[in-house]
Design a protein around this motif. Structure first.
Motif, PDB file in Angstrom:
ATOM      1  N   THR A  61       0.832  -1.206   0.000  1.00  0.00           N
ATOM      2  CA  THR A  61       0.000   0.000   0.000  1.00  0.00           C
ATOM      3  C   THR A  61       0.864   1.252   0.000  1.00  0.00           C
ATOM      4  OG1 THR A  61      -1.699  -1.178   1.233  1.00  0.00           O
ATOM      5  CG2 THR A  61      -1.829   1.204   1.232  1.00  0.00           C
ATOM      6  N   ILE A  62       1.882   1.294   0.831  1.00  0.00           N
ATOM      7  CA  ILE A  62       2.774   2.457   0.889  1.00  0.00           C
ATOM      8  C   ILE A  62       3.514   2.612  -0.436  1.00  0.00           C
ATOM      9  CG2 ILE A  62       4.850   3.374   2.007  1.00  0.00           C
ATOM     10  CD1 ILE A  62       3.756   2.054   4.604  1.00  0.00           C
ATOM     11  N   ALA A  63       3.938   1.505  -1.031  1.00  0.00           N
ATOM     12  CA  ALA A  63       4.633   1.571  -2.315  1.00  0.00           C
ATOM     13  C   ALA A  63       3.720   2.119  -3.404  1.00  0.00           C
ATOM     14  CB  ALA A  63       5.148   0.187  -2.701  1.00  0.00           C
ATOM     15  N   LEU A  64       2.467   1.673  -3.443  1.00  0.00           N
ATOM     16  CA  LEU A  64       1.530   2.169  -4.452  1.00  0.00           C
ATOM     17  C   LEU A  64       1.202   3.647  -4.263  1.00  0.00           C
ATOM     18  CD1 LEU A  64      -0.959  -0.804  -4.830  1.00  0.00           C
ATOM     19  CD2 LEU A  64       0.640   0.057  -6.527  1.00  0.00           C
ATOM     20  N   ILE A  65       1.064   4.087  -3.024  1.00  0.00           N
ATOM     21  CA  ILE A  65       0.808   5.507  -2.762  1.00  0.00           C
ATOM     22  C   ILE A  65       2.019   6.340  -3.198  1.00  0.00           C
ATOM     23  CG2 ILE A  65       0.492   7.221  -0.940  1.00  0.00           C
ATOM     24  CD1 ILE A  65      -1.277   5.130   0.482  1.00  0.00           C
ATOM     25  N   GLY A  66       3.205   5.868  -2.914  1.00  0.00           N
ATOM     26  CA  GLY A  66       4.418   6.570  -3.355  1.00  0.00           C
ATOM     27  C   GLY A  66       4.513   6.636  -4.866  1.00  0.00           C
ATOM     28  N   TYR A  67       4.206   5.539  -5.529  1.00  0.00           N
ATOM     29  CA  TYR A  67       4.211   5.491  -6.995  1.00  0.00           C
ATOM     30  C   TYR A  67       3.198   6.471  -7.577  1.00  0.00           C
ATOM     31  CZ  TYR A  67       3.748   3.475 -11.685  1.00  0.00           C
ATOM     32  OH  TYR A  67       3.690   3.287 -13.040  1.00  0.00           O
ATOM     33  N   ALA A  68       1.999   6.514  -7.000  1.00  0.00           N
ATOM     34  CA  ALA A  68       0.971   7.443  -7.472  1.00  0.00           C
ATOM     35  C   ALA A  68       1.398   8.886  -7.243  1.00  0.00           C
ATOM     36  CB  ALA A  68      -0.349   7.163  -6.764  1.00  0.00           C
ATOM     37  N   ALA A  69       2.072   9.162  -6.135  1.00  0.00           N
ATOM     38  CA  ALA A  69       2.547  10.519  -5.860  1.00  0.00           C
ATOM     39  C   ALA A  69       3.597  10.944  -6.876  1.00  0.00           C
ATOM     40  CB  ALA A  69       3.102  10.596  -4.440  1.00  0.00           C
ATOM     41  N   VAL A  70       4.503  10.044  -7.218  1.00  0.00           N
ATOM     42  CA  VAL A  70       5.530  10.359  -8.225  1.00  0.00           C
ATOM     43  C   VAL A  70       4.884  10.615  -9.582  1.00  0.00           C
ATOM     44  CG1 VAL A  70       7.476   9.388  -9.519  1.00  0.00           C
ATOM     45  CG2 VAL A  70       7.409   9.185  -7.036  1.00  0.00           C
ATOM     46  N   LEU A  71       3.950   9.761  -9.980  1.00  0.00           N
ATOM     47  CA  LEU A  71       3.273   9.958 -11.267  1.00  0.00           C
ATOM     48  C   LEU A  71       2.493  11.266 -11.300  1.00  0.00           C
ATOM     49  CD1 LEU A  71       1.920   6.442 -12.287  1.00  0.00           C
ATOM     50  CD2 LEU A  71       3.848   7.698 -13.215  1.00  0.00           C
ATOM     51  N   SER A  72       1.818  11.597 -10.220  1.00  0.00           N
ATOM     52  CA  SER A  72       1.066  12.849 -10.153  1.00  0.00           C
ATOM     53  C   SER A  72       1.991  14.058 -10.239  1.00  0.00           C
ATOM     54  CB  SER A  72       0.248  12.923  -8.862  1.00  0.00           C
ATOM     55  OG  SER A  72      -0.697  11.897  -8.831  1.00  0.00           O
ATOM     56  N   THR A  73       3.129  13.978  -9.574  1.00  0.00           N
ATOM     57  CA  THR A  73       4.102  15.067  -9.622  1.00  0.00           C
ATOM     58  C   THR A  73       4.651  15.236 -11.032  1.00  0.00           C
ATOM     59  OG1 THR A  73       4.705  14.652  -7.336  1.00  0.00           O
ATOM     60  CG2 THR A  73       6.272  15.923  -8.651  1.00  0.00           C
ATOM     61  N   LEU A  74       5.000  14.138 -11.674  1.00  0.00           N
ATOM     62  CA  LEU A  74       5.509  14.212 -13.047  1.00  0.00           C
ATOM     63  C   LEU A  74       4.443  14.760 -14.009  1.00  0.00           C
ATOM     64  CD1 LEU A  74       7.547  10.888 -13.249  1.00  0.00           C
ATOM     65  CD2 LEU A  74       8.429  13.228 -13.079  1.00  0.00           C
ATOM     66  N   ALA A  75       3.207  14.341 -13.841  1.00  0.00           N
ATOM     67  CA  ALA A  75       2.142  14.852 -14.699  1.00  0.00           C
ATOM     68  C   ALA A  75       1.944  16.348 -14.466  1.00  0.00           C
ATOM     69  CB  ALA A  75       0.840  14.095 -14.436  1.00  0.00           C
ATOM     70  N   GLY A  76       1.991  16.781 -13.217  1.00  0.00           N
ATOM     71  CA  GLY A  76       1.861  18.204 -12.911  1.00  0.00           C
ATOM     72  C   GLY A  76       2.996  19.011 -13.501  1.00  0.00           C
ATOM     73  N   LEU A  77       4.217  18.491 -13.423  1.00  0.00           N
ATOM     74  CA  LEU A  77       5.355  19.179 -14.019  1.00  0.00           C
ATOM     75  C   LEU A  77       5.222  19.281 -15.533  1.00  0.00           C
ATOM     76  CD1 LEU A  77       8.342  17.736 -11.953  1.00  0.00           C
ATOM     77  CD2 LEU A  77       7.516  20.093 -11.985  1.00  0.00           C
ATOM     78  N   ARG A  78       4.754  18.218 -16.129  1.00  0.00           N
ATOM     79  CA  ARG A  78       4.566  18.227 -17.584  1.00  0.00           C
ATOM     80  C   ARG A  78       3.542  19.280 -17.989  1.00  0.00           C
ATOM     81  NH1 ARG A  78       1.071  14.563 -20.736  1.00  0.00           N
ATOM     82  NH2 ARG A  78       1.526  15.021 -22.903  1.00  0.00           N
ATOM     83  N   ILE A  79       2.453  19.362 -17.248  1.00  0.00           N
ATOM     84  CA  ILE A  79       1.431  20.366 -17.540  1.00  0.00           C
ATOM     85  C   ILE A  79       1.984  21.772 -17.308  1.00  0.00           C
ATOM     86  CG2 ILE A  79      -0.796  21.295 -16.750  1.00  0.00           C
ATOM     87  CD1 ILE A  79      -1.591  18.338 -16.208  1.00  0.00           C
ATOM     88  N   ALA A  80       2.745  21.948 -16.239  1.00  0.00           N
ATOM     89  CA  ALA A  80       3.309  23.269 -15.935  1.00  0.00           C
ATOM     90  C   ALA A  80       4.307  23.699 -17.009  1.00  0.00           C
ATOM     91  CB  ALA A  80       3.981  23.239 -14.565  1.00  0.00           C
ATOM     92  N   ILE A  81       5.108  22.782 -17.476  1.00  0.00           N
ATOM     93  CA  ILE A  81       6.112  23.115 -18.503  1.00  0.00           C
ATOM     94  C   ILE A  81       5.435  23.395 -19.842  1.00  0.00           C
ATOM     95  CG2 ILE A  81       8.007  22.156 -19.862  1.00  0.00           C
ATOM     96  CD1 ILE A  81       8.915  20.759 -17.266  1.00  0.00           C
ATOM     97  N   ALA A  82       4.397  22.623 -20.173  1.00  0.00           N
ATOM     98  CA  ALA A  82       3.698  22.803 -21.452  1.00  0.00           C
ATOM     99  C   ALA A  82       2.935  24.125 -21.491  1.00  0.00           C
ATOM    100  CB  ALA A  82       2.745  21.637 -21.694  1.00  0.00           C
ATOM    101  N   GLY A  83       2.616  24.671 -20.343  1.00  0.00           N
ATOM    102  CA  GLY A  83       1.938  25.972 -20.302  1.00  0.00           C
ATOM    103  C   GLY A  83       0.518  25.779 -20.123  1.00  0.00           C
TER     104      GLY A  83
END
Length: 86
Positions: free
Chosen positions: A64-86
């Motif tokens: 459970t902790i591993a999956l939550i960590g994985y989801a947090a990393v994916l969410s952060t990367l998606a947010g960064l991608r959206i922020a960089i794309a404008g």
């Protein structure tokens, strides 16, 4: 049987159905009801995810902790991608 004691496959199946209904609502409903339907289905999906994680946590806290960590990393990367794309 309390809701939190639903079998894990039933929770996953209900989550799949809610996701499909949300996608269908996004493509088929007019603008007014579309927002309400998607919001309601998102609330249902959030509840199902919480139930699923509660069930999974009882079976395997480490997974459970591993999956939550994985989801947090994916969410952060998606947010960064959206922020960089404008």
């Amino acid at each position: 049987m309390p809701a939190r004691d639903l079998p894990f496959p039933a929770i996953l199946f209900a989550l799949l159905l809610a996701t499909g209904a949300s996608l269908l609502a996004a493509t088929q409903l007019p603008a007014g009801p579309r927002g309400f339907a998607i919001a309601a289905l998102s609330l249902i999906k959030a509840g199902l995810v919480v139930l699923g994680f509660m069930r999974l946590h009882r079976a395997s806290p480490v997974l459970t902790i591993a999956l939550i960590g994985y989801a947090a990393v994916l969410s952060t990367l998606a947010g960064l991608r959206i922020a960089i794309a404008g």
